[in-house]
Structure formats: C-alpha cells, structure tokens
Design an enzyme around this catalytic site. Structure first.
Site, PDB file in Angstrom:
ATOM      1  N   SER A  45      -0.438  66.109   0.100  1.00  0.00           N
ATOM      2  CA  SER A  45      -0.733  67.524   0.288  1.00  0.00           C
ATOM      3  C   SER A  45      -0.981  68.208  -1.048  1.00  0.00           C
ATOM      4  O   SER A  45      -1.679  69.227  -1.106  1.00  0.00           O
ATOM      5  CB  SER A  45       0.421  68.208   1.029  1.00  0.00           C
ATOM      6  OG  SER A  45       0.560  67.670   2.336  1.00  0.00           O
ATOM      7  N   TRP A  48      -4.551  68.849  -1.878  1.00  0.00           N
ATOM      8  CA  TRP A  48      -5.286  69.835  -1.084  1.00  0.00           C
ATOM      9  C   TRP A  48      -4.792  71.263  -1.275  1.00  0.00           C
ATOM     10  O   TRP A  48      -5.334  72.187  -0.669  1.00  0.00           O
ATOM     11  CB  TRP A  48      -5.184  69.468   0.404  1.00  0.00           C
ATOM     12  CG  TRP A  48      -5.772  68.131   0.711  1.00  0.00           C
ATOM     13  CD1 TRP A  48      -6.559  67.371  -0.104  1.00  0.00           C
ATOM     14  CD2 TRP A  48      -5.629  67.398   1.922  1.00  0.00           C
ATOM     15  NE1 TRP A  48      -6.907  66.209   0.528  1.00  0.00           N
ATOM     16  CE2 TRP A  48      -6.358  66.189   1.777  1.00  0.00           C
ATOM     17  CE3 TRP A  48      -4.966  67.629   3.122  1.00  0.00           C
ATOM     18  CZ2 TRP A  48      -6.432  65.232   2.778  1.00  0.00           C
ATOM     19  CZ3 TRP A  48      -5.033  66.671   4.122  1.00  0.00           C
ATOM     20  CH2 TRP A  48      -5.767  65.492   3.952  1.00  0.00           C
ATOM     21  N   GLN A  50      -4.542  74.810  -2.149  1.00  0.00           N
ATOM     22  CA  GLN A  50      -5.566  75.744  -2.606  1.00  0.00           C
ATOM     23  C   GLN A  50      -4.973  76.969  -3.297  1.00  0.00           C
ATOM     24  O   GLN A  50      -5.500  77.444  -4.293  1.00  0.00           O
ATOM     25  CB  GLN A  50      -6.393  76.233  -1.410  1.00  0.00           C
ATOM     26  CG  GLN A  50      -7.194  75.170  -0.703  1.00  0.00           C
ATOM     27  CD  GLN A  50      -7.815  75.709   0.585  1.00  0.00           C
ATOM     28  OE1 GLN A  50      -7.398  76.756   1.094  1.00  0.00           O
ATOM     29  NE2 GLN A  50      -8.785  75.000   1.110  1.00  0.00           N
ATOM     30  N   GLU A 117      -0.538  86.847  -3.124  1.00  0.00           N
ATOM     31  CA  GLU A 117      -0.461  86.191  -1.821  1.00  0.00           C
ATOM     32  C   GLU A 117       0.606  86.877  -0.981  1.00  0.00           C
ATOM     33  O   GLU A 117       1.384  87.699  -1.475  1.00  0.00           O
ATOM     34  CB  GLU A 117      -0.174  84.695  -1.972  1.00  0.00           C
ATOM     35  CG  GLU A 117      -1.357  83.934  -2.560  1.00  0.00           C
ATOM     36  CD  GLU A 117      -1.176  82.439  -2.542  1.00  0.00           C
ATOM     37  OE1 GLU A 117      -0.126  81.965  -2.064  1.00  0.00           O
ATOM     38  OE2 GLU A 117      -2.087  81.726  -2.996  1.00  0.00           O
ATOM     39  N   HIS A 229       0.757  77.307   8.993  1.00  0.00           N
ATOM     40  CA  HIS A 229      -0.136  78.184   8.233  1.00  0.00           C
ATOM     41  C   HIS A 229      -0.985  78.971   9.219  1.00  0.00           C
ATOM     42  O   HIS A 229      -1.552  78.389  10.152  1.00  0.00           O
ATOM     43  CB  HIS A 229      -1.016  77.365   7.294  1.00  0.00           C
ATOM     44  CG  HIS A 229      -1.617  78.185   6.198  1.00  0.00           C
ATOM     45  ND1 HIS A 229      -2.616  79.116   6.426  1.00  0.00           N
ATOM     46  CD2 HIS A 229      -1.354  78.229   4.870  1.00  0.00           C
ATOM     47  CE1 HIS A 229      -2.932  79.700   5.279  1.00  0.00           C
ATOM     48  NE2 HIS A 229      -2.187  79.175   4.320  1.00  0.00           N
ATOM     49  N   ARG A 274       4.244  84.386   6.622  1.00  0.00           N
ATOM     50  CA  ARG A 274       3.382  83.476   7.378  1.00  0.00           C
ATOM     51  C   ARG A 274       3.790  83.323   8.834  1.00  0.00           C
ATOM     52  O   ARG A 274       2.935  83.199   9.706  1.00  0.00           O
ATOM     53  CB  ARG A 274       3.376  82.102   6.688  1.00  0.00           C
ATOM     54  CG  ARG A 274       2.541  82.093   5.430  1.00  0.00           C
ATOM     55  CD  ARG A 274       2.544  80.734   4.777  1.00  0.00           C
ATOM     56  NE  ARG A 274       1.596  80.712   3.669  1.00  0.00           N
ATOM     57  CZ  ARG A 274       1.412  79.682   2.862  1.00  0.00           C
ATOM     58  NH1 ARG A 274       2.122  78.576   3.046  1.00  0.00           N
ATOM     59  NH2 ARG A 274       0.537  79.739   1.891  1.00  0.00           N
ATOM     60  N   HIS A 333       1.904  73.067   8.558  1.00  0.00           N
ATOM     61  CA  HIS A 333       1.473  73.103   7.155  1.00  0.00           C
ATOM     62  C   HIS A 333       2.538  72.618   6.181  1.00  0.00           C
ATOM     63  O   HIS A 333       2.239  71.834   5.282  1.00  0.00           O
ATOM     64  CB  HIS A 333       1.065  74.535   6.810  1.00  0.00           C
ATOM     65  CG  HIS A 333       0.565  74.712   5.416  1.00  0.00           C
ATOM     66  ND1 HIS A 333      -0.549  74.044   4.936  1.00  0.00           N
ATOM     67  CD2 HIS A 333       1.018  75.491   4.388  1.00  0.00           C
ATOM     68  CE1 HIS A 333      -0.756  74.396   3.672  1.00  0.00           C
ATOM     69  NE2 HIS A 333       0.180  75.267   3.320  1.00  0.00           N
ATOM     70  N   ARG A 368       9.012  79.461   3.881  1.00  0.00           N
ATOM     71  CA  ARG A 368       8.594  79.332   2.475  1.00  0.00           C
ATOM     72  C   ARG A 368       7.726  80.508   2.047  1.00  0.00           C
ATOM     73  O   ARG A 368       6.774  80.876   2.729  1.00  0.00           O
ATOM     74  CB  ARG A 368       7.818  78.031   2.291  1.00  0.00           C
ATOM     75  CG  ARG A 368       7.215  77.859   0.901  1.00  0.00           C
ATOM     76  CD  ARG A 368       6.497  76.540   0.788  1.00  0.00           C
ATOM     77  NE  ARG A 368       5.305  76.497   1.631  1.00  0.00           N
ATOM     78  CZ  ARG A 368       4.061  76.552   1.166  1.00  0.00           C
ATOM     79  NH1 ARG A 368       3.850  76.695  -0.130  1.00  0.00           N
ATOM     80  NH2 ARG A 368       3.038  76.479   1.982  1.00  0.00           N
TER      81      ARG A 368
END
Length: 511
Positions: A45, A48, A50, A117, A229, A274, A333, A368
């Site tokens: 992971s 990937w 981002q 974020e 996610h 999230r 996720h 998280r």
C-alpha cells in the site's frame, strides 16, 4: 535448512514497504535480511499512497495541534502517549527520508509545500510529485536499500510461519519450504484490505503479518476498526483506484446523481472524518443514487497538474475530471488494529516487533487521521531499529530446528465473500454472528482458507464484543458510543474461545 550467516546474528524484516525498508536502513551497519513477496515496495500500500505524510513543520503548527486533531479523529481510543511520541518524531522522520533521497514538493521560496486533508486544522501534509508521495518515497528508499551493504534482500519469498522454541524466536518458514534461522523478527507486512471485494489495497494483502503473529501467540488489538476510504474510484478493476482526500482538500465537493451537495450541512462538510463521509456516501448509494466528486469549480483545467496520477487513473476509466464529476464509492482502505505494540514497536512476544499497518500502536484509535500512517511507518520503523540495536542478539540456540510443516497456499475466496457481506461499513448482531459461524470452522481447520479466516474471525469477534458505534466501527443495532470505552486485546486462543462460545451458547445481548 538454509542459514544466513550464524544462527541468530541477522535481524529479519518481513515486508518491503516503507516501514520495512526504513527499519532495515536504520539498523545499518547491523546485518539485516529483508524478505519481500515481490520487489521492494511492490504489492504494498506504501507504493499507492497518494495523500502524503503528515508533519507539523509549519510556523502556524505545533505538536499539540496535531495531537488534538489526531485524538479527535480517533474517537476516544487513541493512546495519547503513543500519539505524542509519533507526532513529535515528524522532524526526524522527514530528515531521515530526505537523507535517503526523498525529495518533497517545495514552494518557489524553498519551503515545504503543505496541503490540507480532512480533520486537520492546519496545512501539514507533505507530498512528493503532487499525488505520488508513496511511490516517490518507495523509489528513494528502495534505491537506498539496494546500495546498503548490510541489507540482504530476499525477493519472491513469503514467510508462512514464525518458528519459536522455548519462548524465543528461532526462525521463519518460507513458502518454498526453506527455514531461515533468526532470533529477531520485525513484521512490516501491511494491511488486510484484500479481504474485501471493494478495496484500495493489493488483493494479496489479507493480513498475513497479523496472522503469523497471532499463530505465534502475540496479542492483537482493535481488530474491529477497518477504515473505509470514502472516495475510491467507482469503476471497473480490482483493486479500486483511489481518489485522494487531498482533492477534497483543494475544494472538490461531493454531489449525488441529482447534483445536490449532500455534505454541505455536515460539520466539516467534505473534510469531515473519513468514517462520517463514507457513511454519508453509503446512505446515498442505499437510496439508489450514485455519488460523484466534483472538482470542476475548484480545479477545472488545473486538475491534471495538481493531481497527475489521479488524472491518469480517471483517464483510464474514460473520465476527464476537468470536464466531468468523478464517480466515487467507499472501499476498505486502512486497518487501525493489528499486532499490539508499545512505543518501541515491541509486541507481547520477546524478539518480535511490528511496524506499519500490521501494528496496532494506539496512534490511530478508532479512526485514522489522514496521512498519519506514513509518518507512523517511518517513526516506528526508526524506533524499532533503535530498540533492536540496543539489545543483544539471542545467539545460537544450541540445537537444530525441527522440520516445520508447510501450510497450503492461502485461498481468500470464501473468506472474502463472508467478510465483504458481513464486516463492512455497517454491521449488526445478525451479520456479525453470520460471520462467526462461517469463519470459525475455516479458522479451526488446516485447509487453504484457514490463514485468512483467522483474520476475518478476529475482526468479527472484536466487532461483536464492541456493542457501540465508534469511529470506523458502526453498528446499526448500537448506534451510540458508550462512555468509558477502551481498546480490547486478545490472543488467537482468546478469539477462538469467544467465537466458539458465541456460536454454540451465545451470551445475552447487553441492555
């Protein structure tokens, strides 16, 4: 039997993602063998990721502010001491990554380019190549590992059992039957998203490291907390592509098929935690509406420059984010639980450490905070290396290791079906008991489903015992959080005992 050097003289790191590689590098010049199923950083992971890495380095930011955001997102289950330890390690983590060749994005003035974020109160997310942070960090660390003479990399191999004798680590069994002697093992094997049909994780990642530690007798904690996610790309393919939270951080909004911005009245709107966003999208889907992330007003023609990787992902699916809203859906996720560790990455077993997503440090709690995971991987990789370096190796055991039976190649098909249907974004007593009934016989067996079934059974058992909704764990039959709620720890024996008791003589539900 193959031995690497003398018995017990090499640390074995299992996993070639960011956590495993940084730990191996930090241990230099101590000899290390790093075992990875694929190439360095591949099928992880880390590759990937981002969004970026959270680090409170701005003049308007402090560890206290980052800690407050982390504790709020964690819904009361974060360990404040662990969280402060990890977050305080951000300057050292970023410096270490840069020393190993990572080049973070910077402003024209030379400062770190910091993004925002969800649930962060400050811009503190550092990136590499826009939305290529994980790939950029992975490339740099992989090259550093290749240059490091103290690290031997064993690729194309998978650890299928930890071998312990007389209470100590003695070796690891590989999937080709080789038994490698070692007295110290670091698990850095990633997450378990591959147990779900809809996931952003590599499909082969079903929680192997957690399973290995559990079979060896280690304590697990917080297994019920699987983060979904909110904005995976709703298109064909497995795993699903990820549309980073940073897109919402730049002003993109969520709309339904009628064009309504359904998060507008929610505290935090699209940048709510999230779990909140994921459940809001699921509610729209449940009423028959698709959901879209609309970046046109915020980014328009500048989308591809700001998010080149996501633009390519969308283009492959026939979508132009500059002209069209992006179809999105929730997907498994990140796993907040795993192998229980302390602030030095020590597990409950001597000679076994765990870092990265397979570890449950207490940083993430029930949910998280975005981009804390890459920071945790680096900081805890460093701390594990420091702890190991400060302890003497156990040395030769004085006896040959007995042959160890090679288990069958894991088959996740039956387990994935059960997990996806019963252990998803919304749960209830009926679905959890259905999961226990289906998974317990598989986990107790010796067939190809046994290893992944252990992980599914652990999620179901922890989730059944948590009769509340908290963070990423949402129960429709217990919608409210309970006061004074704490984390749960269990060994595999505990899990099996609870699951068996609940499937044969279920306890009455709490009032």
């Amino acid at each position: 039997m193959i031995r690497l050097g003398q018995d017990g003289d090499r640390v074995t790191v299992v996993g070639g993602g960011i956590a495993g590689m940084i730990c191996a590098l930090e241990l230099a010049p101590q000899p290390v063998v790093l075992i990875t199923r694929a190439g360095l950083g591949q099928e992880s992971s880390s590759q990937w990721a981002q969004g970026g890495i959270a680090a409170c380095l701005g003049t308007d930011d402090t560890v206290a502010l980052h800690l407050a955001d982390t504790l709020a997102a964690g819904a009361g289950l974060c360990d404040p001491e662990v969280a402060e330890t990890v977050l305080s390690g951000a300057p050292g983590a970023i410096a270490a990554l840069e020393a190993h060749g990572v080049r973070f994005d910077r402003t024209p003035e030379g400062d770190f380019a910091r993004g925002l974020e969800a649930a962060h109160s400050r811009k503190r997310i550092l990136h590499v190549d826009g939305d290529g942070t994980g790939a950029g960090i992975t490339r740099a660390l992989a090259e550093a590992v290749r240059r490091c003479p103290s690290i031997s990399v064993l690729t194309g191999a998978e650890v299928v059992r930890l071998v312990r004798r007389d209470g100590h680590m003695r070796g690891v069994l590989l999937n080709d039957g080789r038994l490698l002697s070692t007295s110290r093992v670091v698990m850095a094997t990633g997450g378990l998203g591959g147990l779900y049909d809809a996931s952003t994780n590599p499909v082969g990642n079903y929680g192997q490291g957690v399973m290995l530690a559990a079979r060896a007798g280690a304590q697990l904690s917080d297994m019920e907390f699987v983060q979904f996610h909110p904005t995976a790309l709703d298109a064909q393919g497995t795993p699903l592509g990820l549309v980073s939270e940073a897109v919402r951080g730049e002003g993109a909004v969520l709309i339904n098929a009628e064009g309504t911005r359904f998060m507008a009245d929610t505290p935090g709107a699209e940048l709510a935690p999230r779990d909140v966003v994921a459940r809001a999208i699921a509610a729209q889907t449940a009423r028959g509406s698709r959901v879209f992330l609309d970046a046109r007003p915020a980014l328009g023609a500048g989308f591809a420059k700001r998010f080149p990787g996501i633009a390519r992902l969308c283009q492959a699916a026939g979508i132009d984010p500059a002209q069209q809203p992006i179809p999105v859906r929730p997907a498994a996720h990140y796993h907040m639980g795993g192998i229980h560790t302390d602030t030095h990455a020590r597990t409950s077993l001597p000679d076994l450490w765990a870092i990265g997503e397979c570890a449950a440090t207490g940083l993430h709690g029930a949910n998280r905070l975005a981009s804390n995971s890459l920071l945790e991987a680096v900081v805890m990789g460093q701390r594990a290396a420091q702890d190991i370096a400060g302890q003497p190796a156990a040395g030769p055991s004085g006896a040959s290791l007995s042959p160890v039976s090679l288990p069958p190649v894991a088959d996740t098909a039956a387990v994935r079906r059960t997990v996806s249907e019963n252990l998803g974004l919304l749960r209830d007593d009926k679905s959890l008991r259905a999961a226990l009934a289906a998974l317990l016989p598989l986990a107790q067996g010796t067939g190809a489903s046994a290893d992944p079934a252990i992980i599914g059974l652990a999620i179901a058992t922890f989730a059944l015992l948590r009769e509340e909704s908290r963070g990423a764990h949402a129960r429709t039959d217990y919608p409210d959080p309970l006061p004074g709620s704490t984390s749960c720890r269990m060994t595999l024996d505990d899990i099996m005992a609870v699951a068996e008791q609940q499937t044969t003589h279920p306890l009455p539900r709490s009032a």
